[in-house]
Design a protein around this motif. Structure first.
Motif, PDB file in Angstrom:
ATOM      1  N   LEU A  85      -2.121  16.844   4.475  1.00 20.76           N
ATOM      2  CA  LEU A  85      -2.971  15.737   4.054  1.00 20.76           C
ATOM      3  C   LEU A  85      -2.199  14.431   4.151  1.00 20.76           C
ATOM      4  CD1 LEU A  85      -5.778  15.120   2.682  1.00 20.76           C
ATOM      5  CD2 LEU A  85      -4.552  15.222   0.503  1.00 20.76           C
ATOM      6  N   GLN A  86      -2.826  13.407   4.723  1.00 14.41           N
ATOM      7  CA  GLN A  86      -2.229  12.080   4.796  1.00 14.41           C
ATOM      8  C   GLN A  86      -3.181  11.071   4.157  1.00 14.41           C
ATOM      9  OE1 GLN A  86      -2.651  13.643   8.196  1.00 14.41           O
ATOM     10  NE2 GLN A  86      -0.906  14.878   7.530  1.00 14.41           N
ATOM     11  N   LEU A  87      -2.613  10.228   3.285  1.00 12.86           N
ATOM     12  CA  LEU A  87      -3.385   9.205   2.599  1.00 12.86           C
ATOM     13  C   LEU A  87      -2.722   7.849   2.802  1.00 12.86           C
ATOM     14  CD1 LEU A  87      -3.890  11.015  -0.831  1.00 12.86           C
ATOM     15  CD2 LEU A  87      -5.685  10.540   0.810  1.00 12.86           C
ATOM     16  N   ASP A  88      -3.557   6.822   2.867  1.00 13.97           N
ATOM     17  CA  ASP A  88      -3.075   5.440   2.890  1.00 13.97           C
ATOM     18  C   ASP A  88      -3.928   4.685   1.875  1.00 13.97           C
ATOM     19  OD1 ASP A  88      -2.582   2.707   3.432  1.00 13.97           O
ATOM     20  OD2 ASP A  88      -1.983   3.182   5.467  1.00 13.97           O
ATOM     21  N   ILE A  89      -3.299   4.241   0.766  1.00 14.85           N
ATOM     22  CA  ILE A  89      -4.042   3.690  -0.360  1.00 14.85           C
ATOM     23  C   ILE A  89      -3.549   2.276  -0.656  1.00 14.85           C
ATOM     24  CG2 ILE A  89      -4.727   4.047  -2.770  1.00 14.85           C
ATOM     25  CD1 ILE A  89      -3.845   6.993  -2.430  1.00 14.85           C
ATOM     26  N   PRO A  90      -4.360   1.258  -0.424  1.00 13.63           N
ATOM     27  CA  PRO A  90      -3.958  -0.105  -0.812  1.00 13.63           C
ATOM     28  C   PRO A  90      -3.820  -0.205  -2.335  1.00 13.63           C
ATOM     29  CG  PRO A  90      -5.827  -0.148   0.711  1.00 13.63           C
ATOM     30  CD  PRO A  90      -5.668   1.274   0.248  1.00 13.63           C
ATOM     31  N   ILE A  91      -2.702  -0.736  -2.805  1.00 14.83           N
ATOM     32  CA  ILE A  91      -2.464  -0.806  -4.239  1.00 14.83           C
ATOM     33  C   ILE A  91      -3.477  -1.719  -4.921  1.00 14.83           C
ATOM     34  CG2 ILE A  91      -0.830  -1.717  -5.970  1.00 14.83           C
ATOM     35  CD1 ILE A  91       1.401  -0.489  -4.310  1.00 14.83           C
ATOM     36  N   HIS A 118       0.856  -1.178   0.000  1.00 11.64           N
ATOM     37  CA  HIS A 118       0.000   0.000   0.000  1.00 11.64           C
ATOM     38  C   HIS A 118       0.894   1.230   0.000  1.00 11.64           C
ATOM     39  CE1 HIS A 118       0.526   0.869   4.418  1.00 11.64           C
ATOM     40  NE2 HIS A 118       0.843  -0.414   4.390  1.00 11.64           N
ATOM     41  N   VAL A 119       0.362   2.333  -0.526  1.00 14.29           N
ATOM     42  CA  VAL A 119       1.156   3.554  -0.645  1.00 14.29           C
ATOM     43  C   VAL A 119       0.672   4.564   0.386  1.00 14.29           C
ATOM     44  CG1 VAL A 119      -0.332   4.447  -2.501  1.00 14.29           C
ATOM     45  CG2 VAL A 119       1.953   5.393  -2.192  1.00 14.29           C
ATOM     46  N   GLU A 120       1.615   5.142   1.106  1.00 14.06           N
ATOM     47  CA  GLU A 120       1.329   6.183   2.079  1.00 14.06           C
ATOM     48  C   GLU A 120       1.805   7.510   1.505  1.00 14.06           C
ATOM     49  OE1 GLU A 120       3.423   4.943   5.548  1.00 14.06           O
ATOM     50  OE2 GLU A 120       2.058   3.277   5.992  1.00 14.06           O
ATOM     51  N   VAL A 121       0.932   8.503   1.528  1.00 13.37           N
ATOM     52  CA  VAL A 121       1.233   9.806   0.927  1.00 13.37           C
ATOM     53  C   VAL A 121       1.010  10.899   1.969  1.00 13.37           C
ATOM     54  CG1 VAL A 121       0.701  11.439  -0.925  1.00 13.37           C
ATOM     55  CG2 VAL A 121       0.469   8.967  -1.318  1.00 13.37           C
TER      56      VAL A 121
END
Length: 275
Positions: A239-245, A195-198
């Protein structure tokens, strides 16, 4: 001595695309082959193709029934960021497709590679088991961190692979013309449950932030409350995002917006967490 033009390297099952075309190849190579052991040494091996130009020094020793140990150092004078997915070994197919789609541009004239250890333990989740490190100084990179999200453009900073992880640390970038003071993106584990953390920090016109919200899934997390809204003045966004690939629509979102439009002190507006 080794010298060749218009060659190809076959590494099926290791690299995402094989064979790898090589425009020029030169350097010194030596090897020793015994009944139960094979040793290979590379000295100042220069490699160039459309994606990169690099020089490598390496040793490799394989023993029947024992470890396959490599010690490799590489220095790249030219690298195309769009080709990253082609050269990181043993990546799972979903991660290959993600890197192929997400890194849309960028170049580097300063990339350093270090690979050392028993290849059976790659990518060396335990730091004591070996080293896998790629550090690239990138310019003019574009990163689409997930489908449906506005991409970060004009990135200048570091692209780092270390062990099982990848991260981007940008000191300069923009998102929909919003100038970001910091953009950080990371994939803590490229090889399992990726997953990508932004993290984005920016200061710009409030109207630009509203446009970012309108053109991203953030508007869904806010239930569309900003639709049709307009504003003047400046503010700061964290802003913080956690997006499962593998399942990007299940992203997690948190952050805050500080507006300095109407008061002498910034007023915080918290973006609701989305899980």
């Amino acid at each position: 001595m080794l010298g060749s033009e218009r060659a190809a390297i076959e590494l099926p099952g290791i690299l995402a695309e094989s064979p790898v075309p090589i425009d020029s190849l030169g350097g010194q190579i030596s090897w020793t082959l015994a009944q139960d052991r094979f040793e290979l040494a590379l000295h100042n091996l220069s490699v160039a193709n459309r994606d990169l130009a690099a020089t490598f020094t390496a040793s490799f020793a394989a023993k029947r029934g024992g470890p396959n140990v490599i010690d490799l150092t590489g220095n790249f004078s030219r690298a195309d960021g769009r080709a990253v997915y082609r050269y990181v070994p043993w990546l799972p197919a979903p991660v290959v497709e993600y890197l192929k789609a997400s890194i849309k541009g960028g170049k580097s004239n300063d990339v350093r590679l270090r690979l050392k250890g028993d290849l059976a333990k790659f990518p060396f989740a335990d730091p004591g088991s070996g080293i896998f490190s790629v550090v690239a100084k990138v310019t003019d990179a574009d990163l689409r961190y997930a489908d449906g999200w506005p991409q970060a453009s004009g990135i200048s900073g570091d692209l780092i692979f270390e062990g099982k992880s990848m991260r981007v640390a940008a000191s300069k970038a923009s998102v929909l013309d919003v100038q970001a003071s910091s953009v950080r993106a990371s994939i803590p584990d490229l090889f399992d449950d990726a997953h990508v953390e932004v993290e984005v920090r920016a200061e710009d016109q409030t109207s630009d932030f509203l446009r970012f919200i309108a053109q991203s899934p953030v508007t869904e997390a806010l239930d569309g409350v900003t639709d049709g809204m307009s504003a003047a003045g400046k503010g700061r966004l964290a802003l913080q995002l956690d997006i499962p690939i593998g399942n990007p629509e299940t992203f997690k979102l948190a952050g805050e917006y500080l507006s300095s439009t109407t008061r002498s002190e910034p007023t915080p507006t918290f973006l609701p967490s989305r899980t």
